[in-house]
Design an enzyme around this catalytic site. Structure first.
Site, PDB file in Angstrom:
ATOM      1  N   ASP A  40      12.664 -23.439 -25.861  1.00  0.00           N
ATOM      2  CA  ASP A  40      11.972 -24.612 -25.333  1.00  0.00           C
ATOM      3  C   ASP A  40      12.823 -25.234 -24.226  1.00  0.00           C
ATOM      4  O   ASP A  40      14.039 -25.350 -24.378  1.00  0.00           O
ATOM      5  CB  ASP A  40      11.767 -25.615 -26.487  1.00  0.00           C
ATOM      6  CG  ASP A  40      11.034 -26.863 -26.046  1.00  0.00           C
ATOM      7  OD1 ASP A  40      10.347 -26.809 -25.004  1.00  0.00           O
ATOM      8  OD2 ASP A  40      11.136 -27.889 -26.748  1.00  0.00           O
ATOM      9  N   ASP A  74       9.258 -30.229 -26.161  1.00  0.00           N
ATOM     10  CA  ASP A  74       8.047 -30.469 -26.962  1.00  0.00           C
ATOM     11  C   ASP A  74       8.040 -29.631 -28.249  1.00  0.00           C
ATOM     12  O   ASP A  74       7.047 -29.615 -28.976  1.00  0.00           O
ATOM     13  CB  ASP A  74       6.773 -30.209 -26.138  1.00  0.00           C
ATOM     14  CG  ASP A  74       6.624 -28.740 -25.728  1.00  0.00           C
ATOM     15  OD1 ASP A  74       7.564 -27.948 -25.999  1.00  0.00           O
ATOM     16  OD2 ASP A  74       5.581 -28.391 -25.149  1.00  0.00           O
ATOM     17  N   ASP A 133       8.783 -22.072 -23.853  1.00  0.00           N
ATOM     18  CA  ASP A 133       8.016 -22.058 -22.605  1.00  0.00           C
ATOM     19  C   ASP A 133       8.654 -21.114 -21.583  1.00  0.00           C
ATOM     20  O   ASP A 133       9.723 -20.547 -21.832  1.00  0.00           O
ATOM     21  CB  ASP A 133       7.881 -23.482 -22.041  1.00  0.00           C
ATOM     22  CG  ASP A 133       9.221 -24.197 -21.997  1.00  0.00           C
ATOM     23  OD1 ASP A 133      10.214 -23.569 -21.570  1.00  0.00           O
ATOM     24  OD2 ASP A 133       9.294 -25.380 -22.411  1.00  0.00           O
ATOM     25  N   ASP A 141       0.853  -9.164 -21.623  1.00  0.00           N
ATOM     26  CA  ASP A 141      -0.043  -8.857 -22.727  1.00  0.00           C
ATOM     27  C   ASP A 141      -1.463  -8.988 -22.194  1.00  0.00           C
ATOM     28  O   ASP A 141      -1.788  -9.947 -21.491  1.00  0.00           O
ATOM     29  CB  ASP A 141       0.188  -9.862 -23.862  1.00  0.00           C
ATOM     30  CG  ASP A 141       0.077  -9.226 -25.229  1.00  0.00           C
ATOM     31  OD1 ASP A 141      -0.912  -8.522 -25.462  1.00  0.00           O
ATOM     32  OD2 ASP A 141       0.980  -9.455 -26.057  1.00  0.00           O
ATOM     33  N   ASP A 151      -3.730  -5.412 -26.135  1.00  0.00           N
ATOM     34  CA  ASP A 151      -4.027  -5.848 -27.500  1.00  0.00           C
ATOM     35  C   ASP A 151      -5.232  -5.087 -28.063  1.00  0.00           C
ATOM     36  O   ASP A 151      -6.274  -4.999 -27.394  1.00  0.00           O
ATOM     37  CB  ASP A 151      -4.347  -7.352 -27.446  1.00  0.00           C
ATOM     38  CG  ASP A 151      -4.335  -8.011 -28.798  1.00  0.00           C
ATOM     39  OD1 ASP A 151      -3.274  -8.027 -29.439  1.00  0.00           O
ATOM     40  OD2 ASP A 151      -5.402  -8.526 -29.214  1.00  0.00           O
ATOM     41  N   GLU A 170      -2.088  -1.127 -28.015  1.00  0.00           N
ATOM     42  CA  GLU A 170      -1.988  -1.380 -29.458  1.00  0.00           C
ATOM     43  C   GLU A 170      -3.243  -0.807 -30.116  1.00  0.00           C
ATOM     44  O   GLU A 170      -4.353  -1.152 -29.747  1.00  0.00           O
ATOM     45  CB  GLU A 170      -1.891  -2.880 -29.731  1.00  0.00           C
ATOM     46  CG  GLU A 170      -1.576  -3.174 -31.185  1.00  0.00           C
ATOM     47  CD  GLU A 170      -2.014  -4.557 -31.631  1.00  0.00           C
ATOM     48  OE1 GLU A 170      -1.403  -5.104 -32.553  1.00  0.00           O
ATOM     49  OE2 GLU A 170      -2.992  -5.098 -31.073  1.00  0.00           O
ATOM     50  N   HIS A 196       5.720  -9.358 -33.272  1.00  0.00           N
ATOM     51  CA  HIS A 196       5.329 -10.710 -33.683  1.00  0.00           C
ATOM     52  C   HIS A 196       4.331 -10.725 -34.846  1.00  0.00           C
ATOM     53  O   HIS A 196       3.977 -11.786 -35.323  1.00  0.00           O
ATOM     54  CB  HIS A 196       4.726 -11.444 -32.478  1.00  0.00           C
ATOM     55  CG  HIS A 196       3.446 -10.809 -32.028  1.00  0.00           C
ATOM     56  ND1 HIS A 196       3.396  -9.541 -31.479  1.00  0.00           N
ATOM     57  CD2 HIS A 196       2.163 -11.242 -32.074  1.00  0.00           C
ATOM     58  CE1 HIS A 196       2.142  -9.229 -31.206  1.00  0.00           C
ATOM     59  NE2 HIS A 196       1.367 -10.246 -31.550  1.00  0.00           N
ATOM     60  N   ASP A 197       3.859  -9.552 -35.266  1.00  0.00           N
ATOM     61  CA  ASP A 197       2.907  -9.468 -36.383  1.00  0.00           C
ATOM     62  C   ASP A 197       3.551  -8.939 -37.664  1.00  0.00           C
ATOM     63  O   ASP A 197       2.873  -8.789 -38.673  1.00  0.00           O
ATOM     64  CB  ASP A 197       1.751  -8.514 -36.031  1.00  0.00           C
ATOM     65  CG  ASP A 197       0.847  -9.037 -34.927  1.00  0.00           C
ATOM     66  OD1 ASP A 197       0.761 -10.263 -34.747  1.00  0.00           O
ATOM     67  OD2 ASP A 197       0.225  -8.190 -34.247  1.00  0.00           O
TER      68      ASP A 197
HETATM   69  O1  TEU Z   1      -2.973  -7.512 -33.587  1.00  0.00           O
HETATM   70  C1  TEU Z   1      -3.918  -6.649 -34.151  1.00  0.00           C
HETATM   71  C2  TEU Z   1      -3.841  -6.480 -35.586  1.00  0.00           C
HETATM   72  O2  TEU Z   1      -4.430  -5.551 -36.105  1.00  0.00           O
HETATM   73  C3  TEU Z   1      -3.027  -7.466 -36.346  1.00  0.00           C
HETATM   74  O3  TEU Z   1      -3.495  -8.723 -36.106  1.00  0.00           O
HETATM   75  C4  TEU Z   1      -3.093  -7.211 -37.782  1.00  0.00           C
HETATM   76  O4  TEU Z   1      -4.382  -7.424 -38.225  1.00  0.00           O
HETATM   77  C5  TEU Z   1      -2.224  -8.158 -38.500  1.00  0.00           C
HETATM   78  O5  TEU Z   1      -0.977  -8.122 -37.953  1.00  0.00           O
HETATM   79  C6  TEU Z   1      -2.190  -7.795 -39.947  1.00  0.00           C
HETATM   80  O6  TEU Z   1      -0.937  -7.925 -40.467  1.00  0.00           O
HETATM   81  C7  TEU Z   1      -3.159  -8.004 -32.323  1.00  0.00           C
HETATM   82  C8  TEU Z   1      -2.059  -8.999 -32.009  1.00  0.00           C
HETATM   83  O7  TEU Z   1      -0.831  -8.332 -32.001  1.00  0.00           O
HETATM   84  C9  TEU Z   1      -2.125 -10.115 -32.995  1.00  0.00           C
HETATM   85  O8  TEU Z   1      -1.083 -11.037 -32.828  1.00  0.00           O
HETATM   86  C10 TEU Z   1      -3.455 -10.797 -32.814  1.00  0.00           C
HETATM   87  O9  TEU Z   1      -3.610 -11.766 -33.821  1.00  0.00           O
HETATM   88  C11 TEU Z   1      -4.629  -9.820 -32.888  1.00  0.00           C
HETATM   89  O10 TEU Z   1      -4.414  -8.633 -32.160  1.00  0.00           O
HETATM   90  C12 TEU Z   1      -5.877 -10.450 -32.325  1.00  0.00           C
HETATM   91  O11 TEU Z   1      -5.745 -10.613 -30.943  1.00  0.00           O
END
Ligand code: TEU
Length: 576
Positions: A34, A38, A42, A111, A218, A274, A348-349
């Site tokens: 940041d 906030d 960013d 992205d 994505d 992805e 990030h997932d």
């Molecule tokens: O992720 C696709 C996806 O299949 C994941 O969201 C998955 O369902 C989830 O991680 C289950 O653990 C992409 C992006 O990387 C994610 O951040 C988004 O939420 C999603 O697409 C929708 O845009």
């Protein structure tokens, strides 16, 4: 603004195949740095940290979405593809970031979220009017036959969304439903409509003109919907393929068209798609250079191995090492001759790799983070480092649902609770697998909020920041960070790391991950103990390496016949 470079100039800027020797670093802007107090990361914050990335030695930044967005899914719901959300700064800030990255020899990949828009995107707002020329840009469907539009249970079918109970949302303006296979705030675009495709390609060209070096796409395999999705004859039971693995028949056609229309290969842009549910077979098609679709895809197979097939998301099973390493080997062999792999444990997932596949106890965290990195980075493909992975950042010790922020975590919690799943089981799923583990603020130093912000951050900082942080790592020659630096340098310096043929050894060993990489007369042997106990090496089943040169090892213990807990070695075998 960076000029759009064409033809020969583009080749000088981005030589053919440059991404085959690159290491990519993913930034989740909301959680990186940041700068304006906030509590949300960013773009100027990212720019201020570029020297850190240059020191790490990465070649590319993949920037998770910074576009204008209502943020229902932290930016994966875009309402303006050609602007930056004020949360993250301005377009000028982004142009500054791109230029500053380029000055350091770091490229930048955006992205691209075009399976769906936000429900606040002007295209969607227009589309809500049945008379609009944009009506067909999305999928509008009536209530199921005989049902009262808008009434509970009248959705066209029972398909759930990834982050909501139903994929269908009723729109009172037009009396019909639209699908958002992730959430109601993410309506699916209709790629069957050529105007939609051209609008997306024009937007991509606009970003290329701003100097970006590629796109991470994505859920790109979902742009072509499965048969049944686009017809009115939707199966009311919702048993048609779910979004995972549910790509439709026109995917390759759309990807090739996109490549041609945007000039993705002509400009040597990095493209990674992805593809949840993709298989080696679909990946071979998508990444065969002769077909001009994508450079590489993100498979989900290895991050789904701990899920019960067909089970609920919170149904988890143990993941034995042979299952994991054989899956990666299957992709290595599958794409050995045609196509290219991407390599990742973290993004990030996903929960943090060191907590999920390693041992994040104080005793073993550093060694296991290094060993996981060694194994991953010595596979063939393009490695992706997710922010904090290079520090061995761990899962967050959240104890209450109030600490979670992710739409997915909150939805899983609500869905499981409604089904009467015991609270401990739901919380166990979240404490081990929530996407929020990856989203706690980057740990820069030992000051308040780990140096992330000057105020309360949007999500709690992991309380282990006083020991796990970038400042501490930079003062420690044996840090996880220093190990990542070495791995990245190895890839840059050794063709065998980039291009060598992969062969898995000891496939059924439940603690050792061992393989070779071979290019011409060069051969590397990678040995890793993926357990928290010492492991004997079955020397009779391994290539002779007693006198081999150690290229990188966490702590060579002087014994060729054993590995300490989470010890790994990269050895150059004598081929004479
Ligand atoms: O992720 C696709 C996806 O299949 C994941 O969201 C998955 O369902 C989830 O991680 C289950 O653990 C992409 C992006 O990387 C994610 O951040 C988004 O939420 C999603 O697409 C929708 O845009």
């Amino acid at each position: 603004m960076t000029d759009h470079l064409l033809g020969e100039e583009a080749r000088v800027l981005r030589p053919d195949g440059w991404w085959r020797s690159a290491v990519v670093y993913q930034i989740y802007p909301r959680s990186f740095q940041d700068s304006d107090g906030d509590g949300i990361g960013d773009i100027p914050g990212i720019t201020s940290r570029l020297d850190y990335l240059a020191e790490l030695g990465v070649d590319v930044i993949w920037l998770s979405p910074v576009y204008r967005s209502p943020q229902c899914d932290n930016g994966y719901d875009i309402s303006d593809y050609r602007d930056v959300d004020p949360l993250f700064g301005t377009l000028a800030d982004l142009e500054t970031l791109i230029a500053a990255a380029h000055e350091r020899g770091i490229r930048l990949v955006m992205d691209l979220v075009v399976n769906h828009t936000s429900d606040e995107h002007p295209w969607f707002i227009e589309s809500r009017d049945p008379a609009s020329p944009k009506r067909d840009w999305y999928f509008w469907r009536p209530a199921r036959p005989g049902a009262e539009p808008g009434a509970a249970g009248s959705e066209p079918n029972d398909r759930p969304a990834a982050f909501a109970p139903s994929a269908w949302t009723y729109d009172p303006v037009s009396g019909e439903y639209y699908p958002g296979i992730f959430s109601p705030g993410q309506p699916d675009l209709n790629w069957e409509n050529p105007e939609v495709r051209q609008a997306v390609y024009a937007m991509m060209r606009w970003w290329v003109d701003r100097g970006v070096d590629g796109f991470r796409m994505d859920v790109i395999n979902l742009i072509s919907k499965p048969i049944g999705f686009t017809t009115d004859a939707l199966d009311p039971s919702g048993v048609e393929p779910t979004y995972e693995g549910g790509s439709g028949p026109r995917l390759d056609e759309f990807l090739a068209e996109m490549n041609r229309e945007v000039g993705l290969d002509d400009l040597n842009l990095l493209t990674v798609g992805e593809m949840p549910g993709s298989t080696v077979e679909t990946a071979i098609r998508a990444t065969d250079p002769g077909r001009h679709e994508l450079n590489m895809v993100f498979t989900f197979e290895h991050v789904m191995l701990d899920r019960v097939p067909g089970g609920q998301r919170w149904d988890l099973v143990d993941l034995p090492l042979p299952v994991l390493k054989n899956n990666l080997a299957h992709w290595q062999l599958g794409l050995a001759d045609v196509g290219w792999n991407s390599l990742y444990f973290d993004n990030h997932d996903q929960a943090r790799a060191v907590s999920r596949f390693g041992d994040d106890s104080p005793e073993h965290r550093v060694a296991s983070a290094k060993t996981l990195a060694t194994v991953l980075h010595l596979h063939k493909g393009t490695p992706y480092v997710y922010q904090g992975e290079e520090l061995g950042m761990t899962n967050a010790p959240f104890t209450t649902i109030e600490q979670y922020r992710d739409i997915s975590a909150l939805n899983v919690h609500a869905a499981a609770t409604a089904l009467g799943v015991p609270a401990e089981r739901v919380m166990h799923f979240l404490t081990t697998r929530s996407r929020d583990h990856a989203r706690t603020p980057m740990q820069w130093d030992a000051t308040d909020t780990a140096g992330f912000t000057t105020t309360t951050p949007w999500i709690d900082v992991n309380p282990n920041y006083p020991t796990i942080n970038a400042a501490a790592a930079s003062e420690d020659a044996d840090s996880v960070f220093a190990h990542f630096q070495k791995l990245i340098a190895l890839r840059h310096d050794h063709a065998v790391v980039r291009e060598g043929r992969f062969e898995l050894l000891l496939p059924e060993h439940d603690r050792l991950w061992a393989f070779t990489r071979t290019l011409d007369d060069e051969r590397l042997l990678v040995l890793a103990n993926c357990s928290s106990r010492p492991a004997e090496l079955p020397l009779e089943d391994l290539p002779d390496h007693v006198d081999a040169e150690l290229l990188l090892g966490t702590h060579l213990n002087g014994r060729p016949d054993s590995l300490a807990p989470w010890e790994s070695r990269i050895l150059r075998l004598d081929q004479s």
